[in-house]
Design a protein around this motif. Sequence first.
Motif, mmCIF file in Angstrom:
data_model
loop_
_atom_site.group_PDB
_atom_site.id
_atom_site.type_symbol
_atom_site.label_atom_id
_atom_site.label_comp_id
_atom_site.label_asym_id
_atom_site.label_seq_id
_atom_site.Cartn_x
_atom_site.Cartn_y
_atom_site.Cartn_z
ATOM 1 N N SER B 67 0.857 -1.196 0.032
ATOM 2 C CA SER B 67 -0.030 0.262 0.014
ATOM 3 C C SER B 67 1.025 1.245 -0.058
ATOM 4 C CB SER B 67 -0.909 -0.070 1.173
ATOM 5 O OG SER B 67 -1.226 1.175 1.494
ATOM 6 N N PRO B 68 0.469 2.249 -0.961
ATOM 7 C CA PRO B 68 1.237 3.523 -0.915
ATOM 8 C C PRO B 68 1.173 4.324 0.446
ATOM 9 C CG PRO B 68 0.053 3.367 -2.946
ATOM 10 C CD PRO B 68 -0.256 2.187 -2.104
ATOM 11 N N ASN B 69 -0.019 4.454 0.837
ATOM 12 C CA ASN B 69 -0.263 5.260 2.294
ATOM 13 C C ASN B 69 0.735 4.377 3.429
ATOM 14 O OD1 ASN B 69 -2.054 6.664 0.784
ATOM 15 N ND2 ASN B 69 -3.931 5.691 1.594
ATOM 16 N N ARG B 70 0.559 3.126 3.246
ATOM 17 C CA ARG B 70 1.364 2.652 4.418
ATOM 18 C C ARG B 70 2.753 2.835 4.448
ATOM 19 N NH1 ARG B 70 -1.232 -3.481 4.776
ATOM 20 N NH2 ARG B 70 -3.035 -2.937 5.182
ATOM 21 N N ASP B 99 1.749 6.716 -11.576
ATOM 22 C CA ASP B 99 0.948 6.377 -10.442
ATOM 23 C C ASP B 99 1.094 4.845 -10.063
ATOM 24 O OD1 ASP B 99 -0.409 5.688 -12.489
ATOM 25 O OD2 ASP B 99 -2.321 6.388 -12.136
ATOM 26 N N ARG B 100 2.102 4.247 -10.736
ATOM 27 C CA ARG B 100 2.377 2.685 -10.588
ATOM 28 C C ARG B 100 2.919 2.504 -9.246
ATOM 29 N NH1 ARG B 100 -0.582 0.799 -14.874
ATOM 30 N NH2 ARG B 100 -0.077 1.304 -16.911
ATOM 31 N N TYR B 101 3.914 3.285 -8.958
ATOM 32 C CA TYR B 101 4.446 2.813 -7.532
ATOM 33 C C TYR B 101 4.705 4.149 -6.855
ATOM 34 C CZ TYR B 101 5.328 -1.492 -9.789
ATOM 35 O OH TYR B 101 5.325 -2.733 -10.443
ATOM 36 N N TYR B 102 5.043 4.185 -5.479
ATOM 37 C CA TYR B 102 5.352 5.206 -4.631
ATOM 38 C C TYR B 102 6.608 5.150 -4.024
ATOM 39 C CZ TYR B 102 0.703 6.720 -5.865
ATOM 40 O OH TYR B 102 -0.449 7.288 -6.670
ATOM 41 N N MET B 116 -0.236 -5.449 -5.565
ATOM 42 C CA MET B 116 -0.671 -6.759 -4.744
ATOM 43 C C MET B 116 -0.225 -7.477 -5.956
ATOM 44 S SD MET B 116 -4.111 -5.873 -3.003
ATOM 45 C CE MET B 116 -4.799 -5.087 -4.064
ATOM 46 N N GLY B 117 0.411 -8.584 -5.353
ATOM 47 C CA GLY B 117 0.571 -9.836 -6.572
ATOM 48 C C GLY B 117 1.928 -9.779 -6.807
ATOM 49 N N SER B 120 3.081 -7.380 -9.919
ATOM 50 C CA SER B 120 3.380 -6.248 -9.615
ATOM 51 C C SER B 120 4.539 -5.952 -8.875
ATOM 52 C CB SER B 120 1.977 -5.910 -8.742
ATOM 53 O OG SER B 120 2.126 -4.426 -8.523
ATOM 54 N N THR B 147 0.565 -7.118 5.280
ATOM 55 C CA THR B 147 -0.603 -7.775 6.187
ATOM 56 C C THR B 147 -0.728 -9.254 5.483
ATOM 57 O OG1 THR B 147 -2.030 -6.775 4.689
ATOM 58 C CG2 THR B 147 -1.846 -5.993 6.834
#
Lengths: 281, 281
Positions: B67-70, B99-102, B116-117, B120, B147
Amino acid sequence: MASVLPASKRSMRSDRNTYVGKRFVHVKNPYLDSMDEDILYHLDLGTKTHNLPAMFGDVKFVCVGGSPNRMKAFALFMQKELRLEEAEEDIKDICAGTDRYYMYKTGPVLAISHGMGIPSISIMLHELIKLLHHARCCDVTIIRIGTSGGIGIAPGTVVITDIAVDSFFKPRFEQVILDNVVTRSTELDKELSEELFNCSKEIPNFPTLIGHTMCTYDFYEGQGRLDGALCSFSREKKLDYLKRAYEAGVRNIEMESTVFAAMCGLCGLKAKSTLIKPQTF
Amino acid sequence: MASVLPASKRSMRSDRNTYVGKRFVHVKNPYLDSMDEDILYHLDLGTKTHNLPAMFGDVKFVCVGGSPNRMKAFALFMQKELRLEEAEEDIKDICAGTDRYYMYKTGPVLAISHGMGIPSISIMLHELIKLLHHARCCDVTIIRIGTSGGIGIAPGTVVITDIAVDSFFKPRFEQVILDNVVTRSTELDKELSEELFNCSKEIPNFPTLIGHTMCTYDFYEGQGRLDGALCSFSREKKLDYLKRAYEAGVRNIEMESTVFAAMCGLCGLKAKSTLIKPQTF
């Protein structure tokens, strides 16, 4: 973004809204009916927290693509095409409570991002199909739009997928269920392919063809790229592979089409196709 | 976010910066050296457009998560832990052009989202490994944080992966290269696992164990969930599968660890491990 639907097709699309046959989107899971609540974790939606029929009951078209920004741009484009500019509400991300996927709705068109690769789009499709089922949607057309690598075609050509094949050029998706491998069909709706192809012919300078799309699990080693961190094959082996792919009918390569075709086919999203604009190779 | 590193370990981490042995991150691709420019497409970085050694040469730790936010929250947390609050520059997304990765950098710690996966994270790892290689980084530790679903353990337990296994409980990653299947090892660094485990023992109420992590291509049918759009197995079959997984040493399930272990192992990111906090099951 330029208009891609000619005026004649716009009116044809209106006809679809008056279509009387009802093909409901269905799930294939006997446990769902007995569940008190269905939480669509990765969309931040649920049957108890949201009125899904009110929010999504009128959806007739779903367009999915990898990039969140592109799907927002697509939703804004559709808003303009459908002449919904006067609507008071802005285009907002319906899945704003999560950063896994982004979803925008404009009239009967739902646009959702799915990230990159089979596992990522698979999670989204499970939850999207349940969403359309809970919302009692019917006669839904789903189209995946994305970039891809073209094989033996001019850059910029749009490929409308007739069938998705795997890395071995086979029209199949191998789904691992627990520790069993189940093979699923990856054929896409022929009627929709023809319909989209006919649309393309009415637009000047819009090179389009119908062909097979190859779906790989990997962008670098799986697609014959020579510029990954790992590369163990020669330029000749790469070219031989791409040549064999072309001879098998493959016109472009991407990373989601087999599971997209397999899952939509199983769940009553009958009118579907993949439309892809190759960028590289 | 609470502090997870006790004071004694913070000082130990400083010791690592004075470590004199140099294990460079390396690529395994004979074509890269002859390339005039290497564009890391999905990170929006490149060898001609960016001074990668200046930007990333001091990186010693890479933490990746879906997750980008995490990952942004993690970078802010590390900034505080490393007492870099006084730094004038904010934590900014280094990959803001895509916007693919942060990606966020704070001192010697790089934090990157991977979606995810397996496909990716695989794209991101190819480009991250090339980035670390071009930046001439050495002695890099990489940790995946995420997680997962725990098996037979209390919710909230942290699992430090010793080895990643596939859906058939095998310690392997099957990489499709063109149309050949190559099997790669998925063993992770034992020393780092022990080091992380010892850290956990110094923190009160931080249940942690070392175990196998199972990596699947699918969140619903692949992990025995009964609430996907498709479900063709019984509750008994699900429980039997999870029981067999437990007996094979599996303590949690996620969707990226096999390719993470395989690729990092091949490219000299020797000190690595996966640290996962199970949420469900």
